[in-house]
Design a protein around this motif. Sequence first.
Motif, PDB file in Angstrom:
ATOM      1  N   SER A 312       0.022  -2.064   8.950  1.00 39.12           N
ATOM      2  CA  SER A 312       0.582  -2.458  10.439  1.00 39.12           C
ATOM      3  C   SER A 312       1.307  -0.837   9.855  1.00 39.12           C
ATOM      4  O   SER A 312       1.237  -0.245   9.043  1.00 39.12           O
ATOM      5  N   GLU A 313       1.419   0.353  11.199  1.00 38.59           N
ATOM      6  CA  GLU A 313       1.908   1.166  10.958  1.00 38.59           C
ATOM      7  C   GLU A 313       3.425   1.261  10.758  1.00 38.59           C
ATOM      8  O   GLU A 313       3.415   2.297  10.034  1.00 38.59           O
ATOM      9  N   GLU A 314       4.132   0.110  10.717  1.00 41.06           N
ATOM     10  CA  GLU A 314       5.523   0.090   9.843  1.00 41.06           C
ATOM     11  C   GLU A 314       5.832  -0.865   9.085  1.00 41.06           C
ATOM     12  O   GLU A 314       6.086   0.250   7.960  1.00 41.06           O
ATOM     13  N   ALA A 315       4.058  -0.803   8.012  1.00 33.43           N
ATOM     14  CA  ALA A 315       3.933  -0.514   6.255  1.00 33.43           C
ATOM     15  C   ALA A 315       3.986   0.493   5.946  1.00 33.43           C
ATOM     16  O   ALA A 315       3.809   0.583   5.153  1.00 33.43           O
ATOM     17  N   LEU A 316       3.378   1.784   6.853  1.00 35.66           N
ATOM     18  CA  LEU A 316       2.317   2.651   5.978  1.00 35.66           C
ATOM     19  C   LEU A 316       4.071   3.106   6.450  1.00 35.66           C
ATOM     20  O   LEU A 316       3.874   3.928   5.150  1.00 35.66           O
ATOM     21  N   ALA A 317       4.735   3.312   6.982  1.00 32.57           N
ATOM     22  CA  ALA A 317       6.138   4.105   7.284  1.00 32.57           C
ATOM     23  C   ALA A 317       6.432   3.874   5.637  1.00 32.57           C
ATOM     24  O   ALA A 317       7.516   4.585   5.048  1.00 32.57           O
ATOM     25  N   ALA A 318       6.918   2.518   5.824  1.00 33.08           N
ATOM     26  CA  ALA A 318       7.691   1.402   4.700  1.00 33.08           C
ATOM     27  C   ALA A 318       7.491   2.426   3.236  1.00 33.08           C
ATOM     28  O   ALA A 318       8.064   2.710   2.867  1.00 33.08           O
ATOM     29  N   ALA A 319       5.803   2.074   3.441  1.00 31.31           N
ATOM     30  CA  ALA A 319       4.821   2.616   1.768  1.00 31.31           C
ATOM     31  C   ALA A 319       5.653   4.017   1.743  1.00 31.31           C
ATOM     32  O   ALA A 319       5.825   4.509   0.346  1.00 31.31           O
ATOM     33  N   HIS A 320       5.506   4.657   2.759  1.00 25.42           N
ATOM     34  CA  HIS A 320       5.041   6.082   2.624  1.00 25.42           C
ATOM     35  C   HIS A 320       7.146   5.920   1.253  1.00 25.42           C
ATOM     36  O   HIS A 320       7.274   7.409   1.739  1.00 25.42           O
ATOM     37  N   ARG A 321       7.621   5.693   2.757  1.00 23.94           N
ATOM     38  CA  ARG A 321       9.132   5.532   1.921  1.00 23.94           C
ATOM     39  C   ARG A 321       8.994   5.275   1.295  1.00 23.94           C
ATOM     40  O   ARG A 321      10.185   6.069  -0.895  1.00 23.94           O
ATOM     41  N   ASP A 322       9.290   4.220   0.531  1.00 26.34           N
ATOM     42  CA  ASP A 322       8.574   3.596  -1.047  1.00 26.34           C
ATOM     43  C   ASP A 322       8.604   4.554  -1.674  1.00 26.34           C
ATOM     44  O   ASP A 322       9.008   4.740  -2.851  1.00 26.34           O
ATOM     45  N   LEU A 323       7.126   5.368  -1.748  1.00 27.85           N
ATOM     46  CA  LEU A 323       6.668   6.051  -2.719  1.00 27.85           C
ATOM     47  C   LEU A 323       7.519   7.456  -2.741  1.00 27.85           C
ATOM     48  O   LEU A 323       7.688   7.771  -4.043  1.00 27.85           O
ATOM     49  N   ALA A 324       8.309   7.978  -1.929  1.00 21.77           N
ATOM     50  CA  ALA A 324       9.160   8.863  -2.147  1.00 21.77           C
ATOM     51  C   ALA A 324       9.502   8.880  -3.286  1.00 21.77           C
ATOM     52  O   ALA A 324      10.814   9.711  -3.619  1.00 21.77           O
ATOM     53  N   GLY A 325      10.464   7.306  -2.972  1.00 22.19           N
ATOM     54  CA  GLY A 325      11.743   7.311  -3.418  1.00 22.19           C
ATOM     55  C   GLY A 325      11.057   6.733  -4.393  1.00 22.19           C
ATOM     56  O   GLY A 325      12.377   6.531  -5.825  1.00 22.19           O
TER      57      GLY A 325
END
Length: 370
Positions: A312-325
């Motif tokens: 989902s778009e929500e999961a994509l956004a969360a994974a993007h933030r997690d990788l950046a973190g």
Amino acid sequence: MTHAIPGYVCPDDGTRADVRTAPWCCPVCGGPWDLDFAPDPASSLDPASGPNSLWRFGSALPLPGAFSVTMSEGNTPLLPLGERIHAKLDFLMPTLSFKDRGAVMLAEVARRLGPERVVADSSGNAGTAVAAHCARAGLSCEVFVPEGTSARKTGRMRAHGAAVRVVPGGREAAAAAARAEADLPGVFYASHVYNPYFLHGTKTFAYEVWEELGGRLPEVLVLPVGNGTLLLGAALAAQELARRGVRPPALFAVQAEAVSPLAAAFAAGAEDAGPAEQRPTLAEGIAIPAPPRARQILAAVRKSGGTFLTVSEEALAAAHRDLAGRGLFVEPTAAACWAAVGPAAPSDPLQGRTAVLPLCGAGLPAPTAA
């Protein structure tokens, strides 16, 4: 000494053609070409003795003889993301995406053929990669892009000396314009979808994983899929390495829920995919509503014992933030696989198996004032 360049073969009807005179697609069915090439499994495969680039796998590549086009593509590191998952950092390529793997092969083919100009169509990374490698090879390059392509992306192409043609309409309109040019004399169409040399470049992703894991492949390769060039390259490598006694991995293909024609076809048991609606998604790089190699992609995933996953778009956004973190700032598309199998995934699709996933493209930070 001159070396023959392997020719094209149509995977659907068996039509064969010489690369020097072939049209950009099969003249019988209009589909993408495959390559009339398979490496000898008895040939020596000793990448450690080769150059610090993907050309280290020369015996498995379809271009015989000495190569001249390179910017040390490939040989990207594996980084643990968890106990069972490694990420391959393909965003560390010269033009910041995995597309360099295929682009360097296309540029080397074009250099040997000596066309008047090279044309490509792209909305981003592929166009930049082709432009950069044509510059390296001393080839005239023109990239057709859809209207709305960001100035940052077109600026990078122009910086490498490419002429950029903005085409009214979407991604398919840009492709149609490039293909019209590709039919003209003296033009080489550097298509990352239709030209199979690109796939033989992307297959080095899996060869490098094999090398980095000490002569084996993980149980699963998790790969983002739009046009499927990375997955089909990985499938090629898995087949070739299997002939050398290496156990092939299952291929897990990841699509965004917003544009997922292949996942829908796989779930329905279909051999081909119908066109999907083009809807907005953070994963722009895999938002392909009608992939030309859909039949091959679906067959490769099924043959491997793999599956399709959607995010989902929500999961994509969360994974993007997690990788950046975790210190990994990638483009949103590159977060799709982590969204599908990472710790925030709704289930455990890997079921305890080891896996490698690519981080395919670098994130570009917002411009700052001087």
